[in-house]
Design a protein around this motif. Structure first.
Motif, short mmCIF file in Angstrom:
data_model
loop_
_atom_site.label_atom_id
_atom_site.label_comp_id
_atom_site.label_asym_id
_atom_site.label_seq_id
_atom_site.Cartn_x
_atom_site.Cartn_y
_atom_site.Cartn_z
N GLY A 128 0.76 -1.12 0.05
CA GLY A 128 0.00 0.07 -0.02
C GLY A 128 0.77 1.18 -0.04
N VAL A 129 0.20 2.50 -0.10
CA VAL A 129 0.80 3.76 -0.20
C VAL A 129 0.62 4.55 1.04
N THR A 130 0.25 3.69 2.19
CA THR A 130 -0.14 4.63 3.38
C THR A 130 0.59 4.03 4.72
N LYS A 131 1.06 5.16 5.26
CA LYS A 131 2.12 4.73 6.64
C LYS A 131 1.50 3.93 7.46
N ILE A 132 2.26 2.83 7.94
CA ILE A 132 1.85 1.81 9.03
C ILE A 132 2.07 2.50 10.26
N ILE A 149 8.16 4.92 2.69
CA ILE A 149 8.23 4.80 3.99
C ILE A 149 8.69 5.57 4.86
N GLN A 150 7.91 6.02 5.88
CA GLN A 150 7.91 7.18 6.65
C GLN A 150 8.81 6.87 7.93
N PRO A 151 9.29 7.89 8.64
CA PRO A 151 10.28 7.99 9.67
C PRO A 151 9.56 7.19 10.85
N GLY A 152 10.28 6.26 11.20
CA GLY A 152 9.69 5.20 12.59
C GLY A 152 8.91 4.27 11.99
N GLU A 153 8.45 4.21 10.74
CA GLU A 153 7.40 3.06 10.30
C GLU A 153 8.00 1.70 10.49
N LEU A 154 9.25 1.51 10.08
CA LEU A 154 9.77 0.22 10.04
C LEU A 154 10.11 -0.35 11.40
N SER A 155 10.19 0.43 12.45
CA SER A 155 10.21 0.12 13.85
C SER A 155 8.92 -0.39 14.24
N THR A 156 7.91 0.31 13.81
CA THR A 156 6.51 -0.13 14.13
C THR A 156 6.34 -1.55 13.48
N ASN A 162 8.34 -3.92 12.75
CA ASN A 162 9.22 -4.84 13.65
C ASN A 162 8.43 -5.05 15.08
N LEU A 163 7.99 -4.08 15.69
CA LEU A 163 7.53 -4.24 17.12
C LEU A 163 6.03 -4.91 17.00
N TYR A 164 5.35 -5.21 15.98
CA TYR A 164 4.25 -5.85 15.87
C TYR A 164 4.36 -7.35 15.10
N GLY A 165 5.77 -7.73 15.04
CA GLY A 165 6.10 -8.96 14.41
C GLY A 165 5.72 -9.04 13.22
N LEU A 166 5.52 -7.98 12.25
CA LEU A 166 5.22 -7.96 10.93
C LEU A 166 6.56 -7.89 10.18
N ARG A 167 6.66 -8.16 8.71
CA ARG A 167 7.86 -8.06 7.91
C ARG A 167 7.49 -7.10 6.63
N CYS A 168 8.83 -6.70 5.96
CA CYS A 168 8.30 -5.68 5.05
C CYS A 168 9.24 -6.04 3.96
N PHE A 169 8.67 -6.30 2.73
CA PHE A 169 9.30 -6.25 1.39
C PHE A 169 9.27 -4.80 0.83
N PRO A 170 10.40 -4.39 0.10
CA PRO A 170 10.65 -3.05 -0.31
C PRO A 170 10.31 -3.16 -1.77
N ILE A 171 9.79 -2.14 -2.19
CA ILE A 171 9.30 -1.71 -3.82
C ILE A 171 9.88 -0.48 -4.20
N TYR A 172 10.40 -0.47 -5.40
CA TYR A 172 11.07 0.62 -5.91
C TYR A 172 10.47 0.80 -7.31
#
Length: 741
Positions: free
Chosen positions: A299-303, A336-343, A345-355
């Motif tokens: 998606g295109v929305t901050k987590i 990806i917004q500041p602090g988003e990847l920490s969020t 990680n905190l919820y036990g989710l994983r991220c795959f990056p798109i360019y």
């Protein structure tokens, strides 16, 4: 060039002579080349319309043409063809299709009848339309470029399916003859849906070849399993064959059941061995059953915290987010917004990056753009904290035609793959339609695919099976959560081939004063003038010039001019910029020796190259940067050893000639020149070049480009370094202006 077909040539001449070189048909004179193609088929279609009295002529054999033909001549044969010109049109079309037209004389002869009989057999219409007459739908099929015999290694089993569909449904109102070439396609996919709708009892005008609610409801009540026979089993096994599954067309046997289990496992459906609704859906349309629950999304929305909680509660594990957004106004949370990847990680989710920058048109894709995008993706992945081993998905976000894949997409991904592989520890994935993903992956440029399957109407999805290396299958846009946790996402099925990243390095600010592409509109002309002025001041005029070489030879430089050398460097500005950004050095440090060596080329240089090509010499300084192969090997090996670039160490004893050959490629040569600046710094024991290297060290590094300084050549080497440092300052001045420093 294809062979000239004498009868096709005669058909083209018939069109030109009969219709005033195309004027009566509203087209230009038809090229008389003896080769069948769309221009000839369009001309024949217009000629038919003209003879039918249709006033608005078109390349398309559409509803008006078909209805007019059906009302006037429902069966064309020797007794009903209205004129010799009409007959010549039909004969010409037969020849263009590869059948005997009996001569272009307007006579519907026994030879024509025999060809029509064979044509209809090839189409699968021998029983639907017996005999040697031409029915309107057959004429429509005759006037296109479809093949009715297997071509390009087509499957005989798929051809049997195509013939079966034609024979069974051709008399239905909205069914038209499909190719029988042994290949799945958009027309075949639509015909399969029409077949299902007809078997469900939908009336003509209602059946439309769309996978809508009525079709879905009907399929839910028509599962097939072992022992099933008849039409539903035939349609199901046809769908399996079209998805390249190893079954026989016909009954649902134990062999079919085993193949169904394998297919269900591959697309991540419940493995039942039954042709249930979800299996039907996955076989018939790219997105399959859009009510399926996926474990991945993008998606295109901050987590945020609340959105992460909603995603986790909905069963999502993997989230696709964008590394970068080229727009400063549209979709402000796309990247990806500041602090988003920490969020995450905190919820036990994983991220795959798109360019993705734009990627919505073929013109966005080229080898150079691939290299540039790859460098940017590497930078942003590191800024966000993605670890080595992460797969970055580069987007092809439009319906790329197969020819565009060949001409644009594959060169782009060659640039992406080469850059990512050499300059980082990341891996390349691809986002796009099925055909694009599979072709790029087959070329070795992507390890996994993120498939844009919810675009079911894309020609790159219709008729193509799910790519063999699919990681994420995007099937529908949906909204989950409520209140502050509400978020719109694309729901994706996950295969497990890629599980993204769950742990990230600390993010680092994007504060490096990196070079950018030269602002050519503002600075190119001025830069050229300053380069010319500087070089002239040190005895290097616009053209010609002479001086001593390090070997003690007096030579005249008359191979290329200053302007020509400058233009070559400007054409590769994207590459110099890429290398400078990736290596975090000043672009001018790479440009300077390359521009200098290009300008100083002399007639002895190509002569030395020819001796290597003839096997009379082992090596020569060659290419844009005038680099010896042995020097390239040492420089590249040093950078590999230091972990600056990736690659297999080269051996002088076995790789010298291969490296010399590669140095003829400007991309490889310029890249080597960049690595050589780093190696040269090591050789003279100064710090590795950086964005803040002192002018004193820059001069020493540039000196070393011309060889090791000894007592005998000390003055010449130092002069070389001084002259190149002056050129460096000219180039760096405009690079600094471009980056806004």
């Amino acid at each position: 060039m294809a062979d000239v077909d004498e009868m096709v040539l005669r058909a083209q001449r018939f069109i030109n002579s009969t219709y005033s070189n195309g004027a009566k048909l509203g087209i230009s004179k038809l090229e008389e080349n003896g080769r069948t193609g769309w221009p000839t088929m369009y001309a024949l279609t217009r000629a038919l319309q003209y003879e039918l009295g249709i006033t608005s002529l078109s390349d398309n054999f559409g509803p008006t043409t078909l209805a007019t033909l059906q009302s006037r001549y429902p069966s064309l044969n020797a007794s009903t063809v209205p004129s010799w010109i009409f007959g010549c049109i039909l004969q010409s079309a037969l020849y263009c299709k590869g059948y005997d037209g009996g001569g272009i004389d307007g006579i519907y002869s026994a030879r024509v009848e025999d060809s029509v009989i064979r044509l209809k057999q090839d189409m699968g219409l021998a029983y639907a339309y017996p005999g040697g007459s031409l029915e309107p739908k057959v004429v429509k099929a005759l006037l296109n470029m479809d093949a009715y015999v297997t071509v390009n290694n087509g499957s005989s089993q798929i051809r049997s399916v195509q013939q079966w569909l034609n024979g069974r449904y051709v008399k239905r109102q909205d069914y038209f003859v499909i190719p029988c070439d042994g290949h799945h396609s958009r027309d075949v996919a639509k015909s399969m849906l029409l077949a299902i709708q007809y078997e469900l009892g939908m009336a003509d005008g209602t059946a439309n070849g769309v996978f809508g609610p009525g079709t879905q409801a009907g399929l839910r009540s028509h599962p097939v399993s072992v022992g099933a026979a008849g039409t539903w089993a035939e349609i199901f096994t046809a769908a399996m064959l079209l998805n390249k599954r190893p079954v026989s067309f016909g009954a649902f046997t134990a062999e079919v059941q085993a193949a169904v289990r394998e297919f269900q496992s591959f697309v991540k459906l419940p493995v039942t061995g039954i042709g249930d609704f979800q299996t039907w859906a996955s076989l018939l349309v790219s997105h399959g059953d859009q009510t399926r629950k996926g474990e991945a999304c993008d998606g295109v929305t901050k987590i945020t915290m609340d959105r992460a909680a909603a995603l986790k509660a909905a069963g999502y594990k993997y989230i696709g987010r964008y590394l970068y957004n080229p727009s400063s106004t549209d979709l402000p949370e796309k990247a990806i917004q500041p602090g988003e990847l920490s969020t995450i990680n905190l919820y036990g989710l994983r991220c795959f990056p798109i360019y993705q920058t734009w990627g919505r048109d073929a013109t966005n894709f080229s080898y150079a753009n691939g290299c540039v995008d790859a460098t940017s993706a590497i930078e942003w992945a590191r800024i966000h904290g993605f670890k080595v081993g992460t797969t970055i998905y580069f987007a092809v976000d439009y319906d790329a035609m197969d020819a565009e894949v060949t001409s644009f997409i594959l060169p782009y991904f060659r640039g992406v793959h080469g850059t990512v592989s050499e300059l980082s520890g990341y891996r390349v994935g691809i986002y796009g339609p099925r055909n694009v993903c599979q072709r790029v992956s087959d070329a070795g440029y992507a390890v996994t695919s993120f498939v844009s399957d919810m675009s079911s109407g894309f020609s790159g999805n219709l008729g193509y099976p799910l790519p063999t290396n699919w990681a994420y299958d995007q099937i529908v846009t949906t909204t989950i959560g409520s209140g502050s946790g509400r978020i719109e996402i694309d729901n994706n099925i996950a295969s497990g081939r890629d599980i993204g990243q769950g742990d990230f390095d600390p993010p680092r600010p994007n504060t490096d004063d990196l070079d950018v592409g030269l602002d050519k509109g503002r600075y190119k002309a001025a830069l050229l003038r300053d380069v010319q002025t500087y070089l002239t001041s040190i005895g290097v005029p616009e053209t010609g010039g002479e001086g001593w070489t390090l070997d003690g030879d007096w030579v005249t430089w008359n191979v290329i001019s200053t302007t020509n050398a400058f233009e070559r460097v400007m054409e590769a500005d994207w590459l110099f910029t890429n290398l400078a950004r990736a290596l975090k050095i000043r672009k001018a440090l790479i440009q300077t020796p390359v521009l200098w060596e290009l300008r100083k080329l002399n007639p002895t240089d190509p002569m030395a190259d020819d001796l290597v090509r003839l096997g009379l010499r082992d090596d020569s300084s060659t290419g844009y940067g005038q680099i010896f192969a042995w020097v390239a090997i040492e420089a590249r090996n040093y950078c590999i050893e230091q972990g600056i670039i990736n690659g297999t160490p080269l051996k002088l004893s076995t790789d010298r000639r291969a490296v010399w050959d590669r140095l003829q490629d400007p991309h490889y040569n310029i890249s080597t020149a960049a690595y050589l600046t780093i190696y040269n710094a090591h050789q003279i024991r100064v710090a590795r070049p950086s964005l803040t290297t002192s002018m004193a060290d820059i001069q020493l590094i540039l000196e070393r480009y011309n060889g090791d300084k000894t007592v005998s050549n000390k003055d010449k080497i130092e002069q070389y370094g001084r002259e190149l440092t002056g050129l460096y300052n000219v180039l760096e001045n405009y690079n600094r202006l471009s980056r806004g420093a």
